[in-house]
Design an enzyme around this catalytic site. Structure first.
Site, PDB file in Angstrom:
ATOM      1  CE  LYS A 170      43.736 -25.827  15.248  1.00  0.00           C
ATOM      2  NZ  LYS A 170      42.678 -24.765  15.324  1.00  0.00           N
ATOM      3  N   GLY A 201      39.292 -27.162  17.538  1.00  0.00           N
ATOM      4  CA  GLY A 201      39.933 -26.880  18.816  1.00  0.00           C
ATOM      5  C   GLY A 201      40.851 -25.683  18.697  1.00  0.00           C
ATOM      6  N   GLY A 203      44.521 -23.585  19.140  1.00  0.00           N
ATOM      7  CA  GLY A 203      45.919 -23.884  18.844  1.00  0.00           C
ATOM      8  C   GLY A 203      46.651 -24.511  20.014  1.00  0.00           C
ATOM      9  N   PRO A 204      46.584 -23.920  21.212  1.00  0.00           N
ATOM     10  CG  PRO A 204      46.776 -22.203  22.778  1.00  0.00           C
ATOM     11  CD  PRO A 204      46.051 -22.574  21.521  1.00  0.00           C
ATOM     12  CB  VAL A 206      43.400 -29.100  19.042  1.00  0.00           C
ATOM     13  CG1 VAL A 206      43.356 -30.022  17.823  1.00  0.00           C
ATOM     14  CG2 VAL A 206      42.293 -29.486  20.022  1.00  0.00           C
ATOM     15  N   GLY A 207      46.089 -27.812  18.210  1.00  0.00           N
ATOM     16  CA  GLY A 207      47.094 -27.602  17.167  1.00  0.00           C
ATOM     17  C   GLY A 207      48.496 -27.974  17.619  1.00  0.00           C
ATOM     18  CD  GLU A 245      50.148 -18.391   3.178  1.00  0.00           C
ATOM     19  OE1 GLU A 245      50.505 -17.290   3.676  1.00  0.00           O
ATOM     20  OE2 GLU A 245      48.974 -18.735   3.049  1.00  0.00           O
ATOM     21  CB  CYS A 279      48.944 -13.913   4.296  1.00  0.00           C
ATOM     22  SG  CYS A 279      48.477 -15.151   3.082  1.00  0.00           S
ATOM     23  CD  GLU A 379      50.283 -10.410   8.100  1.00  0.00           C
ATOM     24  OE1 GLU A 379      49.923 -10.878   7.013  1.00  0.00           O
ATOM     25  OE2 GLU A 379      50.703 -11.114   9.041  1.00  0.00           O
TER      26      GLU A 379
END
Length: 475
Positions: A170, A201, A203-204, A206-207, A245, A279, A379
């Site tokens: 994904k 999709g 995150g909520p 599909v992930g 990560e 990152c 960050e």
């Protein structure tokens, strides 16, 4: 983009079960330029079931077959190179030269490094009377971010394939086009049906379901620490392996014996590369107090020489940031930096002069930053550099490590032994001495809230393997 409204499942481009779509925004124009399909739990079930069916046969393929497959993927990747360049430039606003020489190059480099690692990888070895076997862990859910789309797709997919795993990918729904083209590459390269599956999709929707799915044996996730925590919690009930990560707030320590003209200028460019959306960006520059004023002057000159603008222009150094939400977050943190008393050396609030459209951020340098300021701790994920003065090397090391993150650190010194000695004291997964070239054979991953597990080359292959000990194998 013929497959934007389909998913790649079980070796075929298929219609979605959700029927839902999402517009993709060009961050340089703030306009939608394509719609993609986005899935739901039923789509995830289809992809995971395909991967589960393919796993028994693929996991026992000879290493030579998997090597040949990866080499063919690399061959097709190179044929589609310029298509990927155009896609990553439009979906995330990367300047064309950066898209070509860094973004798309990184995917190719990871394929090459994984192939090299697999050629000598030891899956079996005898320890005394025990045969130690390294076997594919199973079905892997791979969830990748928007900021380095090909880098993260390939440094997950390639080692998973090398290990004998089957995968469901994904990509970020914000920058999905490179993932769709990558699926086309996998199909053309002859990846067996079900070994590689792609769906898009949120995150909520599909992930989260991918991470919790009972038929998924491992989740490999790259993204924010906040989202990584949610992934880990979703995976916990099925006790699957989770490799992550996550975020970073990397320190760049300029030691007393550094060449400051070079070290500061390269540090600014390193922080602002990819519009600050990395990152492991060196976002905290630590300098001896006696060199602080000089560092601000060099940083100001360097930042003001960078051109922010249209990603299609050859002269552009920095494109926009990815989205309206990211732009707003960066603006808020710049405002907080000013409110908390940091010296605004250059840049600041609003778009660069002459740009009234697009998510463009002014390259910003703060001086007189203290270690407890918000901009030194959170960050930002944009072209914002904090320069912090230190009074002793021991204090610099303490400040560098005083963060919840532990992804990377940078050390600049005129004496390599001095730099190595400081590197040993960094609580991070990667330390970069005197701005080295990108090494895709090195392990990459974090300490603390920057994650767990390691990616790149053989380190990545290890993460997709289980270890079995067969005791009594030898007399």
């Amino acid at each position: 983009m013929n497959h934007a409204l389909k998913f790649y499942i079980d070796g075929q481009w298929v219609d979605t079960q959700s029927g839902n779509t999402l517009e993709v925004i060009d961050p340089s124009t703030e306009q939608a330029f394509i719609s993609i399909a986005v899935g739901n739990a039923a789509d995830v079930d289809s992809a995971v079931n395909a991967a589960a069916r393919a796993f028994p046969a693929f996991s026992v393929t000879p290493v030579g077959e998997r090597l040949a497959l990866l080499k063919n993927i690399l061959r097709v990747y190179n044929l589609r190179y310029e298509d990927l360049v155009k896609a990553v430039s439009q979906e995330m606003g990367a300047p064309l030269h950066f898209a070509r020489d860094s973004q798309v190059w990184s995917g190719r480099a990871h394929l090459e490094s994984t192939i090299s690692a697999l050629e000598t990888f030891q899956f079996n070895e005898v320890h005394g009377i025990t045969q130690v076997m390294r076997e594919a862990i199973g079905v892997c859910a791979l969830i990748t971010p928007w900021n380095w789309p090909l880098n993260q797709i390939v440094c997950k997919v390639a080692p998973a394939i090398a290990a004998g795993c089957t995968v469901v990918l994904k990509p970020s729904e914000i920058a999905p086009l490179t993932g769709i083209i990558f699926a086309e590459i996998m199909h053309e390269a002859g990846v067996p049906a079900g070994v590689f599956n792609l769906l898009n999709g949120t995150g909520p929707d599909v992930g989260h379901y991918m991470a919790s799915h009972p038929k998924v044996d491992m989740v490999s996730f790259t993204g924010s620490t906040r989202a990584g925590i949610l992934v880990a919690k979703a995976a916990a009930d099925t006790v699957k392996r989770v490799a992550q990560e996550l975020g970073g707030k990397s320190a760049n320590i300029l030691l007393e014996d550094a060449d400051f003209d070079v070290a500061v200028a390269k540090g600014v460019k390193g922080c602002f590369s990819n519009s600050g959306q990395s990152c492991n960006a060196p976002t905290r520059m630590l300098v001896p107090r006696a060199q602080h004023a000089r560092a601000l002057q060099i940083a100001k000159i360097t930042a003001e020489q960078l051109v922010t603008g249209n990603p299609q222009e050859a002269s552009t150094n920095l494109g926009p940031v990815i989205s309206d939400a990211q732009f707003a977050k960066i603006q808020s943190l710049i405002a907080i930096g000013i409110e908390e008393g940091a010296t605004l050396v250059t840049g600041g609030l609003g778009r660069p002069e002459g740009l009234d459209k697009g998510y463009y951020v002014r390259p910003t340098v703060f001086g007189d930053v203290t270690a407890q300021m918000t901009i030194a701790r959170e960050e930002i994920f944009g072209p914002v550099l904090s320069i912090i003065a230190y009074d002793s090397e021991a204090q610099a090391i303490e400040m560098a490590n005083d963060t919840v993150y532990g992804l990377a650190a940078y050390i600049q010194s005129g004496n390599i032994e001095h730099a190595r000695a400081v590197a040993k004291q960094m609580r991070v997964g990667s330390v970069y001495l005197n701005y080295p070239v990108w090494d895709t054979l090195a392990p990459f991953g974090g300490y603390k809230q920057s994650g767990n597990g390691r990616e790149y080359a053989g380190w990545g292959i290890h993460d997709f393997l289980e270890i079995k000990g067969v005791v009594g194998w030898s007399d």
